[in-house]
Scaffold this motif. Sequence first.
Motif: not given
Length: 317
Positions: A127-147, A167-174
């Motif tokens: 989901i992440f790579h197709q929608m944003e294409q980054r790593t788990l650490k970046a994904a956590y920062k991106f979707y959860c606004q935390e380190d 976080g992905q379900l919330e961000m990509y709801r529509e």
Amino acid sequence: MKLNLKRPLAFFDLEATGVNVGADRIVEIAILKAMPDGSELVKTWRVNPEMPIPLQTSLIHGIYDEDVANEPTFKALATEIAGFIGESDLAGYNSNKFDIPMLLEEFLRAEVDFDMSNRKFVDVQNIFHQMEQRTLKAAYKFYCQEDLVNAHNAEADVIATYKVLLGQLEMYRETEFENKQGVKSIPVVNDVDALHIFTNINKPVDFAGRLVYNDHDEVCFNFGKHKGKTTAQVFSVEPSYYAWMKNGDFPLYTKKKLDEEWAKFNAKKNENKVVRPPHNAPANKPQHQRKPQPKQEEPAKPINSDMLEQLKMKFGK
């Protein structure tokens, strides 16, 4: 947000001696089991891999030989782990390519039948790579606004993965997505069946990616000189390819699925064979191919007066 679940969804993460599914072993497994009622169960096991952990791998996940020397082997834990997962669907980060194949390999070595046929599997990384294409650490920062603290710690990673999916379900709801064929859809929805379809891009058969389904749901090879060909096509022209893979350095689960395809191929081949008549059955040969039958001798006739007269004339008696 609460996950919309019909049955439990088990998020899991593995730490191992390396990344070779066929040769390396698990040293830690953490599972977060999200339940349909919204509750969560988390369990972690350290595992003795029965082989040395390379230093370069230990430097990544922080687990050294002495940390697992007195831990049980996976074979000793296999039944407990399978029981905890139960009938859950599976989820993880890069789980389709690494965690699921590695887990299946360990279950097969332990001779525990872990059935995958009716499970759904959600790879959060896809989901992440197709929608944003980054790593788990970046994904956590991106979707959860935390380190993300303690990255590459199995429990920290699996909890982060769970939160990233929420976080992905919330961000990509529509959010509309267009695939390579130009088909548009809204794929990231709160439904495991839909996420299963979206995150299993290559439709794997063996999870290691050696065998995949094509657009016609036929099993194909996904590597080497026969990439893109169906197993039936390859077996019909080069049956030795099956033996080569069985003797090669391929994961046990890949070989298991290969055996299934080989059995289907041979069953179909036997169905198409012409049934031959039994060895002693009469053959319906064409007239010109039939062997000539010996002429039946007529029975001897009794001697009469006419025959005696003919003999006298012939021999002058």
